[in-house]
Write a protein that holds these residues in place. Structure first.
Motif, mmCIF file in Angstrom:
data_model
loop_
_atom_site.group_PDB
_atom_site.id
_atom_site.type_symbol
_atom_site.label_atom_id
_atom_site.label_comp_id
_atom_site.label_asym_id
_atom_site.label_seq_id
_atom_site.Cartn_x
_atom_site.Cartn_y
_atom_site.Cartn_z
ATOM 1 N N GLN A 24 0.831 -1.205 0.000
ATOM 2 C CA GLN A 24 0.000 0.000 0.000
ATOM 3 C C GLN A 24 0.867 1.257 0.000
ATOM 4 O O GLN A 24 0.589 2.207 -0.727
ATOM 5 C CB GLN A 24 -0.954 -0.001 1.206
ATOM 6 C CG GLN A 24 -1.976 1.105 1.172
ATOM 7 C CD GLN A 24 -2.922 1.044 -0.023
ATOM 8 O OE1 GLN A 24 -3.251 -0.017 -0.528
ATOM 9 N NE2 GLN A 24 -3.352 2.194 -0.489
ATOM 10 N N LYS A 27 2.416 1.743 -3.452
ATOM 11 C CA LYS A 27 1.443 2.260 -4.418
ATOM 12 C C LYS A 27 1.150 3.736 -4.147
ATOM 13 O O LYS A 27 1.108 4.543 -5.076
ATOM 14 C CB LYS A 27 0.147 1.447 -4.361
ATOM 15 C CG LYS A 27 0.260 0.088 -5.007
ATOM 16 C CD LYS A 27 -1.078 -0.634 -4.950
ATOM 17 C CE LYS A 27 -1.051 -1.928 -5.712
ATOM 18 N NZ LYS A 27 -2.382 -2.577 -5.722
ATOM 19 N N THR A 28 0.943 4.089 -2.887
ATOM 20 C CA THR A 28 0.634 5.465 -2.521
ATOM 21 C C THR A 28 1.784 6.403 -2.858
ATOM 22 O O THR A 28 1.567 7.534 -3.278
ATOM 23 C CB THR A 28 0.284 5.547 -1.021
ATOM 24 O OG1 THR A 28 -0.849 4.717 -0.775
ATOM 25 C CG2 THR A 28 -0.032 6.972 -0.595
ATOM 26 N N GLY A 33 2.975 0.144 -9.691
ATOM 27 C CA GLY A 33 1.622 0.280 -10.206
ATOM 28 C C GLY A 33 1.139 -1.025 -10.810
ATOM 29 O O GLY A 33 1.913 -1.963 -11.008
ATOM 30 N N GLU A 34 -0.138 -1.064 -11.113
ATOM 31 C CA GLU A 34 -0.748 -2.255 -11.702
ATOM 32 C C GLU A 34 -0.538 -2.245 -13.214
ATOM 33 O O GLU A 34 -0.849 -1.266 -13.881
ATOM 34 C CB GLU A 34 -2.242 -2.308 -11.391
ATOM 35 C CG GLU A 34 -2.574 -2.515 -9.931
ATOM 36 C CD GLU A 34 -2.179 -3.881 -9.385
ATOM 37 O OE1 GLU A 34 -1.919 -4.810 -10.177
ATOM 38 O OE2 GLU A 34 -2.127 -4.010 -8.149
ATOM 39 N N LEU A 40 2.506 -6.447 -10.851
ATOM 40 C CA LEU A 40 2.966 -5.106 -10.507
ATOM 41 C C LEU A 40 4.119 -4.721 -11.413
ATOM 42 O O LEU A 40 4.884 -5.578 -11.853
ATOM 43 C CB LEU A 40 3.474 -5.062 -9.064
ATOM 44 C CG LEU A 40 2.461 -5.134 -7.947
ATOM 45 C CD1 LEU A 40 3.178 -5.136 -6.603
ATOM 46 C CD2 LEU A 40 1.482 -3.983 -8.021
ATOM 47 N N ALA A 90 -8.045 0.130 -8.502
ATOM 48 C CA ALA A 90 -6.930 0.959 -8.028
ATOM 49 C C ALA A 90 -7.453 2.261 -7.434
ATOM 50 O O ALA A 90 -8.392 2.867 -7.946
ATOM 51 C CB ALA A 90 -5.968 1.252 -9.171
ATOM 52 N N HIS A 94 -3.149 6.291 -7.655
ATOM 53 C CA HIS A 94 -2.244 5.163 -7.834
ATOM 54 C C HIS A 94 -1.949 5.034 -9.324
ATOM 55 O O HIS A 94 -2.763 5.424 -10.169
ATOM 56 C CB HIS A 94 -2.865 3.866 -7.323
ATOM 57 C CG HIS A 94 -2.847 3.757 -5.832
ATOM 58 N ND1 HIS A 94 -3.181 2.608 -5.168
ATOM 59 C CD2 HIS A 94 -2.527 4.650 -4.854
ATOM 60 C CE1 HIS A 94 -3.067 2.780 -3.877
ATOM 61 N NE2 HIS A 94 -2.685 4.022 -3.661
ATOM 62 N N GLN A 105 -1.581 8.116 -13.609
ATOM 63 C CA GLN A 105 -2.273 8.081 -12.327
ATOM 64 C C GLN A 105 -3.763 7.981 -12.586
ATOM 65 O O GLN A 105 -4.285 8.620 -13.496
ATOM 66 C CB GLN A 105 -1.953 9.333 -11.520
ATOM 67 C CG GLN A 105 -0.587 9.272 -10.871
ATOM 68 C CD GLN A 105 -0.344 10.444 -9.970
ATOM 69 O OE1 GLN A 105 -0.345 11.573 -10.443
ATOM 70 N NE2 GLN A 105 -0.137 10.190 -8.692
#
Length: 106
Positions: A24, A27-28, A33-34, A40, A90, A94, A105
């Motif tokens: 987390q 990602k933040t 990222g996905e 990832l 997401a 993110h 983003q």
């Protein structure tokens, strides 16, 4: 005298884990990222984020293989379906990969 040294080493190991980067957080912070392939991807070159990414991707692959075998699908099919869900879920800000392979983003 051995006991205090063992206690100290155990404490150091446990405190190191307390500072480990979580998924987390990565990602933040925009480090990972996905991707469109269900795994990832590394958005920013960061050794700690890369290690986390590799660990998570290994677990995902194992999970995808298990689901694929159970449902007589290819691992790639399961991963692609998971990618669509992960990208849709997401959080705002993110990073997700576009169909063109660029990071954006959400």
């Amino acid at each position: 005298m051995k006991l205090p040294i063992i206690a100290l080493l155990t404490g150091l190991l446990m405190s190191a884990n307390a500072y480990a980067l979580t998924l987390q957080q990565a990602k933040t912070q925009g480090l990972v990222g996905e991707q469109t392939n269900g795994y990832l991807g590394l958005v920013v070159n960061n050794p700690e984020a890369e290690a986390l990414m590799l660990e998570v991707n290994n677990k995902r692959k194992q999970h995808y293989q298990k689901i694929a075998k159970k449902n007589k699908l290819s691992t790639a099919d399961v991963a692609n379906r998971a990618a669509k869900k992960a990208i849709a879920a997401a959080d705002k800000n993110h990073y997700v990969q576009t169909a063109a392979g660029k990071w954006q983003q959400k």
